[in-house]
Design a protein around this motif. Sequence first.
Motif, PDB file in Angstrom:
ATOM      1  N   THR A 112       0.876  -1.266   0.332  1.00 16.05           N
ATOM      2  CA  THR A 112       0.146  -0.327   0.069  1.00 16.05           C
ATOM      3  C   THR A 112       0.640   0.985   0.002  1.00 16.05           C
ATOM      4  O   THR A 112       0.557   2.211  -0.416  1.00 16.05           O
ATOM      5  CB  THR A 112      -1.107  -0.065   1.533  1.00 16.05           C
ATOM      6  OG1 THR A 112      -0.218  -0.431   2.389  1.00 16.05           O
ATOM      7  CG2 THR A 112      -2.388  -1.081   1.139  1.00 16.05           C
ATOM      8  N   GLY A 113       1.984   1.174   0.226  1.00 22.41           N
ATOM      9  CA  GLY A 113       3.190   2.133   0.484  1.00 22.41           C
ATOM     10  C   GLY A 113       4.820   1.393   0.571  1.00 22.41           C
ATOM     11  O   GLY A 113       4.608   0.755   0.287  1.00 22.41           O
ATOM     12  N   TYR A 114       5.697   2.371   0.336  1.00 26.53           N
ATOM     13  CA  TYR A 114       7.086   2.118   0.286  1.00 26.53           C
ATOM     14  C   TYR A 114       6.910   1.069   1.213  1.00 26.53           C
ATOM     15  O   TYR A 114       6.625   1.597   2.542  1.00 26.53           O
ATOM     16  CB  TYR A 114       7.644   3.165   0.295  1.00 26.53           C
ATOM     17  CG  TYR A 114       9.390   2.394   0.309  1.00 26.53           C
ATOM     18  CD1 TYR A 114       9.699   2.372  -1.536  1.00 26.53           C
ATOM     19  CD2 TYR A 114       9.771   3.223   0.906  1.00 26.53           C
ATOM     20  CE1 TYR A 114      11.097   2.238  -1.670  1.00 26.53           C
ATOM     21  CE2 TYR A 114      11.211   2.200   0.703  1.00 26.53           C
ATOM     22  CZ  TYR A 114      11.728   2.243  -0.260  1.00 26.53           C
ATOM     23  OH  TYR A 114      12.766   1.121  -0.487  1.00 26.53           O
ATOM     24  N   ALA A 115       7.867   0.135   0.774  1.00 25.52           N
ATOM     25  CA  ALA A 115       8.510  -0.727   1.183  1.00 25.52           C
ATOM     26  C   ALA A 115       9.620  -1.519   0.634  1.00 25.52           C
ATOM     27  O   ALA A 115       9.838  -1.666   0.131  1.00 25.52           O
ATOM     28  CB  ALA A 115       7.220  -1.886   1.803  1.00 25.52           C
ATOM     29  N   VAL A 116      10.240  -2.268   2.001  1.00 30.46           N
ATOM     30  CA  VAL A 116      11.648  -3.090   1.093  1.00 30.46           C
ATOM     31  C   VAL A 116      11.203  -4.535   1.203  1.00 30.46           C
ATOM     32  O   VAL A 116      10.711  -4.910   2.099  1.00 30.46           O
ATOM     33  CB  VAL A 116      12.336  -2.733   1.964  1.00 30.46           C
ATOM     34  CG1 VAL A 116      13.781  -3.463   1.164  1.00 30.46           C
ATOM     35  CG2 VAL A 116      13.236  -1.403   1.779  1.00 30.46           C
ATOM     36  N   VAL A 117      11.125  -5.330   0.016  1.00 28.03           N
ATOM     37  CA  VAL A 117      10.721  -6.267   0.048  1.00 28.03           C
ATOM     38  C   VAL A 117      11.585  -7.749   0.445  1.00 28.03           C
ATOM     39  O   VAL A 117      12.951  -7.168  -0.847  1.00 28.03           O
ATOM     40  CB  VAL A 117      10.348  -6.907  -1.251  1.00 28.03           C
ATOM     41  CG1 VAL A 117       9.143  -8.351  -1.372  1.00 28.03           C
ATOM     42  CG2 VAL A 117       8.723  -6.019  -1.397  1.00 28.03           C
ATOM     43  N   VAL A 118      11.909  -7.891   1.368  1.00 29.55           N
ATOM     44  CA  VAL A 118      13.119  -8.390   1.901  1.00 29.55           C
ATOM     45  C   VAL A 118      13.215 -10.480   1.447  1.00 29.55           C
ATOM     46  O   VAL A 118      12.266 -10.912   2.068  1.00 29.55           O
ATOM     47  CB  VAL A 118      13.715  -8.497   3.175  1.00 29.55           C
ATOM     48  CG1 VAL A 118      15.305  -8.920   3.301  1.00 29.55           C
ATOM     49  CG2 VAL A 118      13.310  -6.831   3.766  1.00 29.55           C
ATOM     50  N   THR A 119      14.362 -10.502   1.048  1.00 32.96           N
ATOM     51  CA  THR A 119      14.312 -12.337   1.225  1.00 32.96           C
ATOM     52  C   THR A 119      15.443 -12.387   1.692  1.00 32.96           C
ATOM     53  O   THR A 119      16.227 -12.415   1.876  1.00 32.96           O
ATOM     54  CB  THR A 119      14.710 -13.157  -1.115  1.00 32.96           C
ATOM     55  OG1 THR A 119      14.154 -11.850  -1.794  1.00 32.96           O
ATOM     56  CG2 THR A 119      14.815 -14.514  -0.825  1.00 32.96           C
ATOM     57  N   LYS A 120      14.673 -13.336   3.017  1.00 30.49           N
ATOM     58  CA  LYS A 120      15.186 -14.158   3.628  1.00 30.49           C
ATOM     59  C   LYS A 120      15.849 -15.388   3.872  1.00 30.49           C
ATOM     60  O   LYS A 120      16.499 -16.254   4.151  1.00 30.49           O
ATOM     61  CB  LYS A 120      14.628 -13.759   4.983  1.00 30.49           C
ATOM     62  CG  LYS A 120      15.388 -14.117   6.407  1.00 30.49           C
ATOM     63  CD  LYS A 120      15.452 -13.747   7.629  1.00 30.49           C
ATOM     64  CE  LYS A 120      16.335 -13.093   8.762  1.00 30.49           C
ATOM     65  NZ  LYS A 120      17.660 -12.455   7.990  1.00 30.49           N
ATOM     66  N   SER A 121      14.855 -16.330   2.570  1.00 32.26           N
ATOM     67  CA  SER A 121      14.831 -17.250   2.347  1.00 32.26           C
ATOM     68  C   SER A 121      16.379 -17.237   1.349  1.00 32.26           C
ATOM     69  O   SER A 121      16.293 -16.559   1.443  1.00 32.26           O
ATOM     70  CB  SER A 121      13.753 -17.946   0.994  1.00 32.26           C
ATOM     71  OG  SER A 121      13.058 -17.617   2.090  1.00 32.26           O
ATOM     72  N   THR A 122      17.144 -19.054   1.186  1.00 28.15           N
ATOM     73  CA  THR A 122      18.304 -18.514   0.541  1.00 28.15           C
ATOM     74  C   THR A 122      17.759 -19.099  -0.707  1.00 28.15           C
ATOM     75  O   THR A 122      17.162 -19.811  -0.985  1.00 28.15           O
ATOM     76  CB  THR A 122      19.283 -20.338   1.300  1.00 28.15           C
ATOM     77  OG1 THR A 122      19.143 -19.893   3.261  1.00 28.15           O
ATOM     78  CG2 THR A 122      20.613 -20.379   0.940  1.00 28.15           C
ATOM     79  N   VAL A 123      18.443 -18.069  -1.347  1.00 29.07           N
ATOM     80  CA  VAL A 123      17.971 -18.619  -2.597  1.00 29.07           C
ATOM     81  C   VAL A 123      19.393 -17.586  -3.614  1.00 29.07           C
ATOM     82  O   VAL A 123      20.232 -17.459  -3.329  1.00 29.07           O
ATOM     83  CB  VAL A 123      16.601 -17.437  -2.979  1.00 29.07           C
ATOM     84  CG1 VAL A 123      15.459 -17.317  -2.891  1.00 29.07           C
ATOM     85  CG2 VAL A 123      17.186 -15.720  -3.060  1.00 29.07           C
ATOM     86  N   PRO A 124      19.227 -18.379  -4.784  1.00 33.82           N
ATOM     87  CA  PRO A 124      20.710 -18.498  -5.697  1.00 33.82           C
ATOM     88  C   PRO A 124      20.254 -17.837  -6.152  1.00 33.82           C
ATOM     89  O   PRO A 124      19.619 -16.873  -6.351  1.00 33.82           O
ATOM     90  CB  PRO A 124      19.790 -19.068  -6.806  1.00 33.82           C
ATOM     91  CG  PRO A 124      19.179 -20.478  -6.736  1.00 33.82           C
ATOM     92  CD  PRO A 124      18.221 -19.963  -5.665  1.00 33.82           C
ATOM     93  N   VAL A 125      22.194 -17.086  -6.787  1.00 32.59           N
ATOM     94  CA  VAL A 125      22.429 -15.831  -7.109  1.00 32.59           C
ATOM     95  C   VAL A 125      21.510 -15.283  -8.269  1.00 32.59           C
ATOM     96  O   VAL A 125      20.955 -16.579  -9.034  1.00 32.59           O
ATOM     97  CB  VAL A 125      23.668 -15.672  -7.657  1.00 32.59           C
ATOM     98  CG1 VAL A 125      23.673 -17.169  -8.563  1.00 32.59           C
ATOM     99  CG2 VAL A 125      24.097 -14.265  -8.143  1.00 32.59           C
ATOM    100  N   GLY A 126      20.833 -14.320  -8.250  1.00 33.41           N
ATOM    101  CA  GLY A 126      20.099 -13.935  -9.085  1.00 33.41           C
ATOM    102  C   GLY A 126      18.190 -13.956  -8.523  1.00 33.41           C
ATOM    103  O   GLY A 126      17.389 -12.803  -9.686  1.00 33.41           O
ATOM    104  N   THR A 127      18.429 -14.333  -7.942  1.00 31.22           N
ATOM    105  CA  THR A 127      16.842 -14.445  -7.368  1.00 31.22           C
ATOM    106  C   THR A 127      16.153 -12.919  -6.971  1.00 31.22           C
ATOM    107  O   THR A 127      14.950 -12.637  -7.508  1.00 31.22           O
ATOM    108  CB  THR A 127      16.429 -15.539  -6.204  1.00 31.22           C
ATOM    109  OG1 THR A 127      17.352 -16.447  -7.383  1.00 31.22           O
ATOM    110  CG2 THR A 127      15.065 -15.706  -6.314  1.00 31.22           C
ATOM    111  N   ASN A 128      17.000 -12.337  -6.471  1.00 36.85           N
ATOM    112  CA  ASN A 128      15.869 -10.731  -5.710  1.00 36.85           C
ATOM    113  C   ASN A 128      16.079 -10.418  -6.923  1.00 36.85           C
ATOM    114  O   ASN A 128      14.848  -9.221  -6.863  1.00 36.85           O
ATOM    115  CB  ASN A 128      16.949 -10.657  -5.092  1.00 36.85           C
ATOM    116  CG  ASN A 128      16.954 -10.816  -3.457  1.00 36.85           C
ATOM    117  OD1 ASN A 128      16.406 -10.261  -2.706  1.00 36.85           O
ATOM    118  ND2 ASN A 128      17.811 -11.671  -3.523  1.00 36.85           N
ATOM    119  N   ARG A 129      15.983 -10.194  -8.218  1.00 40.91           N
ATOM    120  CA  ARG A 129      16.185  -9.617  -9.386  1.00 40.91           C
ATOM    121  C   ARG A 129      14.848 -10.179  -9.973  1.00 40.91           C
ATOM    122  O   ARG A 129      14.176  -9.027 -10.351  1.00 40.91           O
ATOM    123  CB  ARG A 129      17.217  -9.901 -10.621  1.00 40.91           C
ATOM    124  CG  ARG A 129      18.513  -8.848 -10.286  1.00 40.91           C
ATOM    125  CD  ARG A 129      19.354  -8.582 -11.389  1.00 40.91           C
ATOM    126  NE  ARG A 129      20.922  -7.613 -10.227  1.00 40.91           N
ATOM    127  CZ  ARG A 129      20.483  -6.604  -9.764  1.00 40.91           C
ATOM    128  NH1 ARG A 129      19.235  -5.999  -9.910  1.00 40.91           N
ATOM    129  NH2 ARG A 129      21.911  -6.365  -8.749  1.00 40.91           N
TER     130      ARG A 129
END
Length: 448
Positions: A112-129
């Motif tokens: 609903t407003g500005y937020a940081v979507v943070v991945t805490k799960s262990t994810v392979p390189v490139g996943t956050n993009r």
Amino acid sequence: MKIAMIGTGYVGLVSGVCFSDFGHDVICVDKASDKVARLTQGEVPIYEPGLEAVLARNVAAGRLYFTTDLARAVDGADAVFIAVGTPTRRGDGHADLTHVMAAASEVAQALTGYAVVVTKSTVPVGTNRKVAQVVREANPEADFDVASNPEFLREGAAIDDFMKPDRVIVGVESDRARNVMSDIYRPLYLRDFPVVYTDLETAEMVKYAANAFLATKISFINEVAALCERVGADVKEVARGMGLDGRIGNKFLHAGPGYGGSCFPKDTSALARTGQEYGVPQRITETVIAVNDMTKRRMIDKVMNLCGGSVNGCKIAVLGVTFKPETDDMREAPSLTIVPALVGGGAQVCVVDPHGQREGEALLPGVTWMDDPYAAVEGADCLVILTEWNAFRALDLKRLATSMATPSMADLRNIYDPADALAAGFTAVETVGRAGTARPAESAEAAQ
Ligand SMILES: NC(=O)c1ccc[n+]([C@@H]2O[C@H](COP(=O)([O-])OP(=O)(O)OC[C@H]3O[C@@H](n4cnc5c(N)ncnc54)[C@H](O)[C@@H]3O)[C@@H](O)[C@H]2O)c1
């Protein structure tokens, strides 16, 4: 800060509870309504020492809530953490990102407003993009940044690890996101725990490199243990001699039945897969995985040897089936390879584990669950120690040996001195990589 935590498994629950203990307002979300119902009643659905008390005090303080309603949790949150499972994908061994991407898409629609979507799960390189792309596609109007914040806590010591981490790794790309993350972790920063800011790819790689390195230490010492057995050396002393070297350190040098758990097996597999995808094979990690598989199989041979070459018709008591002590987690535990091999070989297997039965019952069919090690070994042909729970560290060896039909022991965590076990009446003792191991006559001959 207002935080939404998506996923209340080992990582999400501990992180959510600890963030609320920092003083943040936290809403934990899980799609498993039974879990949420139990949490709402103050009941912790996993076994994690100390968690229940911290949870209770933060619920009482009005800073910690549980819900199945993701949109309610995300509404107005400064940061939304995704802490869902990333198991091994069937078929190719890579990390399965289905839950992460599904959560990202749900989060996007609820922003609903500005937020940081943070991945805490262990994810392979490139996943956050990819997460950023999923959020953008699901909600083109969304005002957000992504951040990578891999978690390093250990089950069984999770609260302490979260509250007193060796380091916190944060991958961010904007000052706005960095400021939010820095506000969230300020309580740790103020106590001098290092918070390392880096880019998304580096943060993602740190987690896999760290886990693969720790798994490497374990496979290394397990392979050395096999050689120690052959040459008459004691791997415990070898590990101590190595570990006193400050460049090496003494951690993760305990020979045993192979690593297991919810992280090392899947993370080494995913790193190897990433290496193959990018044309940069991770040969060391690939070998670490192969050595671990071999180590687990070697443990089966040890029990077979103690039972005279076959376990058919033998009664075997197994102490410990969780992948390590102080957790109820059975994921990828060595017991899941070793116990079925014994049952499949025709053994009658009794299992004792302080917290493993709830998870283990479905995973280990054909075994009898018991509460008391002394009752489990009565009339048994072999005692197998698979997980080094404290409850198994100071057993009365004489009492055990006396009540067994054939007093033999496979101490696969090296918690007893073989000489003590022999003196107490055991006639054959197998360990992992220790000199002075007594073997039954047949297998000693076979080894020559
Ligand atoms: N367990 C550990 O010791 C550990 C340590 C460090 C990192 N990690 C990583 O953390 C991540 C989580 O691991 P875990 O062991 O906590 O997993 P877990 O399987 O115990 O918990 C995941 C939870 O997420 C919930 N979930 C899944 N999709 C959801 C959705 N869309 N909305 C709401 N809830 C959802 C599930 O119901 C489950 O309760 C994994 O990537 C793992 O590799 C785990």
